[in-house]
Design an enzyme around this catalytic site. Structure first.
Site, PDB file in Angstrom:
ATOM      1  N   LYS A  85       0.788  -1.259  -0.078  1.00  0.00           N
ATOM      2  CA  LYS A  85       0.116   0.077  -0.027  1.00  0.00           C
ATOM      3  C   LYS A  85       0.772   1.361  -0.136  1.00  0.00           C
ATOM      4  CE  LYS A  85      -4.061  -1.951   0.649  1.00  0.00           C
ATOM      5  NZ  LYS A  85      -5.456  -2.107   0.501  1.00  0.00           N
ATOM      6  N   GLU A 139      -8.577  11.911   7.873  1.00  0.00           N
ATOM      7  CA  GLU A 139      -8.975  11.708   6.235  1.00  0.00           C
ATOM      8  C   GLU A 139     -10.274  12.573   6.078  1.00  0.00           C
ATOM      9  OE1 GLU A 139      -7.090   7.710   4.443  1.00  0.00           O
ATOM     10  OE2 GLU A 139      -9.510   7.939   4.596  1.00  0.00           O
ATOM     11  N   HIS A 167     -17.914  -6.425   2.568  1.00  0.00           N
ATOM     12  CA  HIS A 167     -16.792  -6.119   1.524  1.00  0.00           C
ATOM     13  C   HIS A 167     -16.967  -7.087   0.441  1.00  0.00           C
ATOM     14  CE1 HIS A 167     -15.662  -2.915   4.263  1.00  0.00           C
ATOM     15  NE2 HIS A 167     -15.446  -3.972   5.418  1.00  0.00           N
ATOM     16  N   ARG A 224      -5.239  -8.527 -11.745  1.00  0.00           N
ATOM     17  CA  ARG A 224      -5.588  -9.725 -12.180  1.00  0.00           C
ATOM     18  C   ARG A 224      -6.812  -9.834 -13.003  1.00  0.00           C
ATOM     19  NH1 ARG A 224      -9.716 -10.035  -8.711  1.00  0.00           N
ATOM     20  NH2 ARG A 224      -9.294  -9.312  -6.694  1.00  0.00           N
TER      21      ARG A 224
END
Lengths: 167, 502
Positions: free
Chosen positions: B116, B200, B235, B294
């Site tokens: 990340k 954030e 998710h 992918r």
């Protein structure tokens, strides 16, 4: 044969007979005669004609429940034979006495979240069963005491196997 | 072009890859674990090889075994599908070392996107937008106030080593900031042993929209349009569609160009997907989340609206061919919606429901595509993820795609195990879904709402009759099937015995 069928809380009394020689059905719903024809083209798939209207009905059977699909609507169904001793007993026992926690699917017992003799609330997690890469918490159906943990951690179980008993 | 491709996967995606191989005249080699010997991918392939025990670590995740099989059978390429080894840089490198082409990006691109922090540094250099905020822990309440004032409220405080919502606080205004910061820091400290908290910009009801990219090995990179993936549970994506009801041609171009920059910054080859979080407010700002290196589960919706075969293109790119089109040749035509059919009990906490499929009826007809990995008689194993099939509806517009899926769903029946098929009818007829008002919290809200069902009196009595008819026919079947030639046992005697009377 007489059957009491409960569909999503509504009970119907059915008097249903099949003449196996002719394939003809005789059907009374709550005492009213209904013109019925029924065939089983595939396992768990029924084509029924009721007074000219065609219905395709599917059945989902699981260890714990029976679902009937009419078109794209599904209904929880319970069928009992009012003369059957087992059904009379089962009805009398509802809600009271020890309750079995059963595995809803085959899988592996990952861990118990409580110990034997622990007090649990209704809806409290008792055991975690892993299947298909997911960990699934099986919850207590009632408030009470965990009488027995019936399998060991790491054990493979089948759908319907008793995992624990809560009284 | 390759002569033989080994498919290092199982289920519907292995079948999907085999289909493209066959159309291209390439031999396909399947691999299977002990529980998958009779799997549809084994039945469909030209060759099949055992790779060990059911546990994925012993079979589909075992790099050594898969490469041994690939060398032994003379495969010149490996398609990894999705999941399993598809985003494993070590595997991609091991294939390269063995002289077998890995159909996907290089190990180096995968490594960059897998980390990340590294991905973020590289992407920031390329001018890719991230959710504004601090990338390091806050040092003081004053710093928090300064940053929040700069990016604007609402803001979200998040634990640096967080997860599961712990140490997270939504802050709507400056007065709330200091107490929220203290609470978040102490909660994070207790939960993770680390009180570090960063800040954030809060995106309320975000949408999850991703962009498909394709890059050949000659420097050409294109985007193939977005996929709206906001309908999720835990998710896990449940339903995807193209085009997104939120995205217009202008936003598509902006997101597509950023996605191409992301791929280029990673020196990316083959098919990939850049995921964005999109703020549904007027500005429609979008922020980079991550890149999936992918083929995606939901690739068929893109295939239907672009008319392209993504697996074929993956194979051609890996074989060294140039992309056969330019960006301006790609047109989005019509509308496609995918339903992911999982073996799970939607009526009972979505518990997984492996087991034997006793009966299978599948939908077909105009605008319906079914990518399935199962058949009647197949036992869905407990060892892998519960995706059985993908049902995709295609129409000239969204309304027709919805109508076709609504028509196709009742044609679909999986008997013997439970599936989430019933969930899709609820979504398709929901007003918010129909008007395109979906975000990542949509499905949880729908499931929490009480099912308001109109009175289906007639259908209920039909269900009641059917339930009893099934039982009558069961006893007929038992009498004829279990005792051929023998006199039929009286059913009351049998009942009495099972009830312990005799």
């Amino acid at each position: 044969m007489i059957y009491d069928v409960t569909i999503d809380g509504t009970t119907f009394r059915l008097d249903l007979n099949l003449d196996r020689a002719t394939g003809r059905w005789r059907c009374l719903v709550n005492g009213r005669k209904v013109e019925l024809d029924a065939v089983l083209p595939l396992p768990d798939v029924l084509s029924i004609l009721i007074e000219g209207k065609a219905w395709q009905v599917r059945r989902e059977r699981l260890a714990s429940s029976l679902q009937i699909w009419v078109g794209d609507q599904s209904y929880a169904a319970e069928v009992s034979d009012p003369r059957s001793l087992r059904n009379r007993k089962a009805r009398g026992d509802a809600g009271k006495g020890p309750r079995h926690l059963v595995a809803p699917m085959p899988g592996k017992v990952v861990r118990f979240l409580v110990e034997e003799n622990a007090a649990v609330e209704a809806g409290q997690g008792v055991v975690v069963v892993e299947a298909m890469k997911m960990q699934n918490e099986i919850k207590s159906p009632k408030k009470g005491i965990v009488l027995k943990l019936s399998v060991s951690e790491g054990a493979a179980v089948n759908a319907g196997d008793v995992l624990a008993i809560v009284e | 072009m390759f002569k033989k491709i080994l498919i290092a996967n199982r289920g519907e995606i292995a079948v999907r890859v085999i289909r493209s191989c066959r159309e291209l005249g390439i031999l396909s080699a399947a691999v299977y674990s002990d529980v998958d010997r009779a799997g549809l991918h084994v039945l469909s392939a030209d060759e099949a090889y055992s790779i060990g025990a059911a546990a994925a670590a012993e079979s589909y995740l075992n790099i050594g075994k898969i490469l041994t099989v690939a060398k032994r059978c003379g495969a010149d390429a490996i398609h990894p599908g999705y999941g399993f080894l598809s985003e494993n840089a070590k595997f991609a490198q091991a294939c390269a070392n063995a002289g077998i082409k890995f159909i996907g990006p290089t190990a180096a691109s995968m490594e960059m996107m897998g980390s990340k922090t590294r991905a973020r540094q590289e992407m920031e250099k390329a001018g890719v937008p991230f959710v504004p905020g601090t990338s390091h822990g806050l040092e003081s309440a004053q710093q928090a106030r300064d940053v929040a004032a700069k990016i604007g409220y609402p803001v979200m405080l998040k634990a640096a080593s967080g997860g599961g919502g712990k140490g997270m606080r939504l802050v709507g205004s400056e007065q709330e900031l200091q107490p929220a910061l203290e609470a978040a820091q102490s909660e994070a400290g207790r939960a993770f042993g680390d009180g570090e908290v960063y800040l954030e910009k809060a995106i309320l009801n975000p949408r999850h929209i991703e962009m498909q990219v394709l890059a050949d090995e000659h420097g050409n990179t294109v985007y193939l349009g977005e996929r709206e993936c906001s309908i999720q549970r835990r998710h896990q994506k449940v339903m995807e569609e193209v085009p997104s009801p939120l995205v217009d041609a202008e936003l598509r171009r902006r997101m597509g160009e950023v996605a191409v920059r992301v791929a280029q910054a990673a020196h990316y080859h083959n098919a990939g997907t850049v995921e964005f979080l999109v703020d549904p407010t007027l500005e429609k700002n979008f922020y980079f989340l991550e890149m999936n290196t992918r083929l995606q589960v939901e690739h068929p919706v893109t295939e239907l609206v672009t008319g392209l075969d993504l697996v074929e293109l993956q194979i051609r790119i890996a074989a060294g061919e140039k992309l056969p089109f330019r960006q301006e040749d790609i047109l989005i035509r019509g509308h496609a919606i995918e339903c992911r059919i999982y073996a799970e009990d939607a009526d009972n906490n979505f518990f997984p429901s492996p087991g034997k499929i006793e009966t299978l009826m599948t939908p077909a007809g105009p605008g319906i595509r079914l990518d399935s990995g199962v058949y009647a008689g197949w036992t869905v194993p407990i060892d892998y993820d519960p995706l059985l099939a993908k049902l995709i509806g295609y129409g000239q517009d969204r309304q027709q795609a919805i109508a076709r899926l609504t028509r196709a769903l009742p044609e679909y029946f999986v008997g013997g195990i439970k599936t989430n098929l019933g969930l899709f009818r609820r979504i398709l007829e929901d007003g918010d879904f129909q008007s395109g008002k979906i975000d990542t919290g949509y499905l949880d809200r729908l499931l929490a709402a009480k099912v308001g069902r109109e009175d289906m009196g007639v259908e209920k009595s039909v269900a009641a009759i059917a339930a009893a008819v099934f039982i009558v026919l069961d006893s007929t079947a038992n009498q004829t099937a279990t005792k051929p030639g023998a006199a039929a046992e009286s059913s009351w005697k049998r009942t009495a015995r099972t009830e312990g009377l005799s």
